[in-house]
Write a protein that holds these residues in place. Structure first.
Motif, PDB file in Angstrom:
ATOM      1  N   UNK A 453       0.840  -1.198   0.000  1.00  0.00           N
ATOM      2  CA  UNK A 453       0.000   0.000   0.000  1.00  0.00           C
ATOM      3  C   UNK A 453       0.875   1.249   0.000  1.00  0.00           C
ATOM      4  N   UNK A 454       0.331   2.329  -0.505  1.00  0.00           N
ATOM      5  CA  UNK A 454       1.031   3.610  -0.544  1.00  0.00           C
ATOM      6  C   UNK A 454       0.084   4.696  -0.046  1.00  0.00           C
ATOM      7  N   UNK A 455       0.608   5.605   0.750  1.00  0.00           N
ATOM      8  CA  UNK A 455      -0.182   6.739   1.247  1.00  0.00           C
ATOM      9  C   UNK A 455       0.436   8.039   0.723  1.00  0.00           C
ATOM     10  N   UNK A 456      -0.286   8.737  -0.125  1.00  0.00           N
ATOM     11  CA  UNK A 456       0.161  10.035  -0.645  1.00  0.00           C
ATOM     12  C   UNK A 456      -0.433  11.126   0.248  1.00  0.00           C
ATOM     13  N   UNK A 457       0.384  11.681   1.129  1.00  0.00           N
ATOM     14  CA  UNK A 457      -0.064  12.749   2.015  1.00  0.00           C
ATOM     15  C   UNK A 457       0.150  14.099   1.310  1.00  0.00           C
ATOM     16  N   UNK A 458      -0.942  14.835   1.141  1.00  0.00           N
ATOM     17  CA  UNK A 458      -0.909  16.083   0.370  1.00  0.00           C
ATOM     18  C   UNK A 458      -0.787  17.272   1.320  1.00  0.00           C
ATOM     19  N   UNK A 478      -5.017  16.276   2.805  1.00  0.00           N
ATOM     20  CA  UNK A 478      -5.660  14.961   2.812  1.00  0.00           C
ATOM     21  C   UNK A 478      -4.637  13.912   2.436  1.00  0.00           C
ATOM     22  N   UNK A 479      -5.035  12.654   2.599  1.00  0.00           N
ATOM     23  CA  UNK A 479      -4.182  11.533   2.197  1.00  0.00           C
ATOM     24  C   UNK A 479      -4.927  10.660   1.195  1.00  0.00           C
ATOM     25  N   UNK A 480      -4.249  10.338   0.106  1.00  0.00           N
ATOM     26  CA  UNK A 480      -4.793   9.408  -0.884  1.00  0.00           C
ATOM     27  C   UNK A 480      -4.162   8.039  -0.635  1.00  0.00           C
TER      28      UNK A 480
END
Length: 528
Positions: A453-458, A478-480
């Motif tokens: 899994x990957x979490x893209x924190x914006x 937000x986080x994707x």
């Protein structure tokens, strides 16, 4: 998007609000209404009637109207925020306001088109989008919270769209730039736009918004009165007799001074203010030498030219400063400047703007119907969503990215327990002129071969640069979250992460760069 027949534009103002509507099959037959909220203007009318009848039974906070609550959306200090009763949250005030607006809109639409189902067949293009969307939903303007029937546009852009209707009168052609100064009751918003082909609109400077609208003139007027009777006396009087204070401001200052003053001393005649006519209970609060002075003057204050000018100048000079900053920020010559909004009707403001910038801008004017410019522009936008072609970013956007920590290169305190360092990876910089709906993308790979899994924190920041997500000014959005189950490929699983900037909302998307398949996308507000 749901099928709709009517577009309703709502201008959510600080003091007054308005709305306009048109059927998409006959957009030229639009109708505009000044819809002062029943919780505001109507209440003040009642207060004036009470004040005229010398009704003093208003000395408690329960009789005080809730005003200027829109300013709670701004990033103001607590002491600068308008008063609200302790039991009332500003979001509830906005919801109640929009509920009354919805009733009025529904009434007008029903009388015009009885077959229109509200809000199903109605599209509404009305600071913080998330809050406004939530309040609009709770007020009954939407059937669903995330309905596509609600569009947002900034007030400066809406005002600029209205100005497109008058550009031909000033010989503007595609490629020319023009400045829009939206002088509202609470805030002043300034942007510079470029006229594009087919009446398209491009934003070329970062918009400026500052709380220095016409209501701040009211404060300067009350400050002047306070200097005569004592600030402490005026403060207590305002707390206990709010009706009379509003009567003084609305019936005397606004009617006799605010919109008549033009800055020409030869045309000004000193005005006598009889305080007992407007504030019969004020004398109860004045003490000491002030009482003697006011009694000797029979409670009459003479307001001369200099006094009025000193009320106007702090507010007007701030607007001039903002305009100057915008013109300096633009790399292009500005061909015209349009003043819109209620304060644009001030002859003094217009004269000062012309005197200050006549050598920089050829055409400076107030277009027809300046008060309804925003709502008419909003209606234009709702009927022509592709009119706004470019925007200028107010923030720098990026994500938190991880890589292996390198000894000798990276600081020890930045090393995580698992041997990584987390940095801010910029995708789009503040001040960039971007095409609407154009994606900004970068390719990323998982840090670990066995990562599932990957979490893209914006994040976003007002700074053009930034190295880490805990830098000053950096804020999380937000986080994707996405799943990447193909661990047999190891780290060779490139992910295309994109940020796409719409009008006021931004979309974050992640794609499998091998197959082009979308993993997931989320939306967030660019104005949060």
């Amino acid at each position: 998007m749901e099928d709709f027949h009517v577009v309703v534009a709502i201008d959510f103002g600080t003091v007054d609000s308005g709305f306009a509507f048109a059927h998409k099959e006959s957009p030229e037959k639009s109708e505009t209404y000044n819809a002062c909220d029943s919780l505001g203007a109507k209440a003040l009318v009642e207060f004036q009637e009470d004040a005229e009848s010398s009704d003093d039974d208003d000395n408690n906070q329960l009789s005080r109207p809730v005003e200027l609550f829109k300013l709670h959306l701004l990033n103001l200090k607590d002491e600068d925020k308008p008063w609200l009763p302790p039991e009332l949250d500003y979001k509830q005030a906005i919801k109640d306001y929009l509920t009354e607006m919805r009733k009025l809109v529904q009434e007008r639409l029903s009388s015009r088109w009885s077959s229109i189902k509200f809000p199903n067949q109605v599209k509404i293009p009305p600071h913080t989008i998330r809050i406004m969307r939530e309040c609009a939903y709770k007020a009954g303007l939407l059937n669903e919270l995330n309905s596509n029937n609600l569009e947002f546009i900034t007030e400066p852009e809406a005002a600029a769209l209205h100005c497109l209707s008058v550009v031909k009168e000033h010989n503007l052609k595609p490629g020319d730039s023009f400045c829009v100064v939206d002088c509202g009751d609470g805030t002043v918003d300034i942007t510079i736009h470029k006229l594009l082909e087919k009446n398209g609109l491009g934003e070329i400077t970062e918009r400026i918004s500052y709380p220095c609208g016409s209501t701040f003139l009211d404060k300067e007027f009350l400050k002047f009165i306070g200097e005569k009777v004592g600030m402490h006396a005026l403060s207590n009087f305002k707390k206990n007799h709010y009706k009379q204070i509003q009567y003084l401001v609305q019936e005397f200052f606004c009617r006799k001074i605010k919109f008549d003053f033009n800055g020409k001393q030869s045309e000004w005649k000193t005005i006598k203010l009889n305080l007992m006519k407007y504030c019969s209970s004020l004398q109860e609060y004045v003490t000491g030498d002030r009482t003697t002075e006011m009694e000797n003057a029979e409670w009459i204050i003479k307001i001369d030219f200099t006094s009025v000018k000193e009320m106007f100048d702090p507010v007007v000079n701030k607007i001039l400063e903002l305009i100057s900053d915008q013109l300096k920020a633009s790399k292009e010559n500005c061909s015209a400047m349009f003043l819109v909004g209620g304060f644009a009707e001030s002859a003094y403001l217009l004269n000062k703007v012309k005197d200050s910038f006549r050598f920089q801008v050829k055409e400076i004017c107030v277009p027809t119907l300046p008060i309804t410019a925003v709502v008419r522009g909003g209606l234009h936008y709702g009927l022509n969503l592709n009119t706004v072609k470019t925007r200028v970013l107010k923030w720098t956007f990026g994500i938190e990215a991880a890589r292996e920590w390198i000894s000798g290169k990276d600081k020890k305190k930045r090393r995580s327990p698992d041997g990584l360092i987390y940095t801010f990876e910029c995708l789009a910089k503040r001040g960039s002129q971007v095409d609407v709906n154009r994606p900004f993308s970068k390719i990323f790979n998982p840090v670990r071969a066995n990562q599932k899994a990957v979490a893209f924190k914006i994040f976003y920041t007002p700074n053009v640069g930034g190295k880490f997500c805990d830098d000053p000014g950096m804020k999380y959005i937000k986080t994707l979250h996405i799943n990447i189950p193909d661990i047999h490929l190891g780290r060779d699983r490139p992910i295309n992460f994109e940020l796409t900037f719409g009008q006021l909302e931004c979309k974050a998307s992640a794609y499998n760069n091998r197959t082009g398949k979308l993993y997931k996308e989320i939306y967030f507000d660019m104005e949060e």
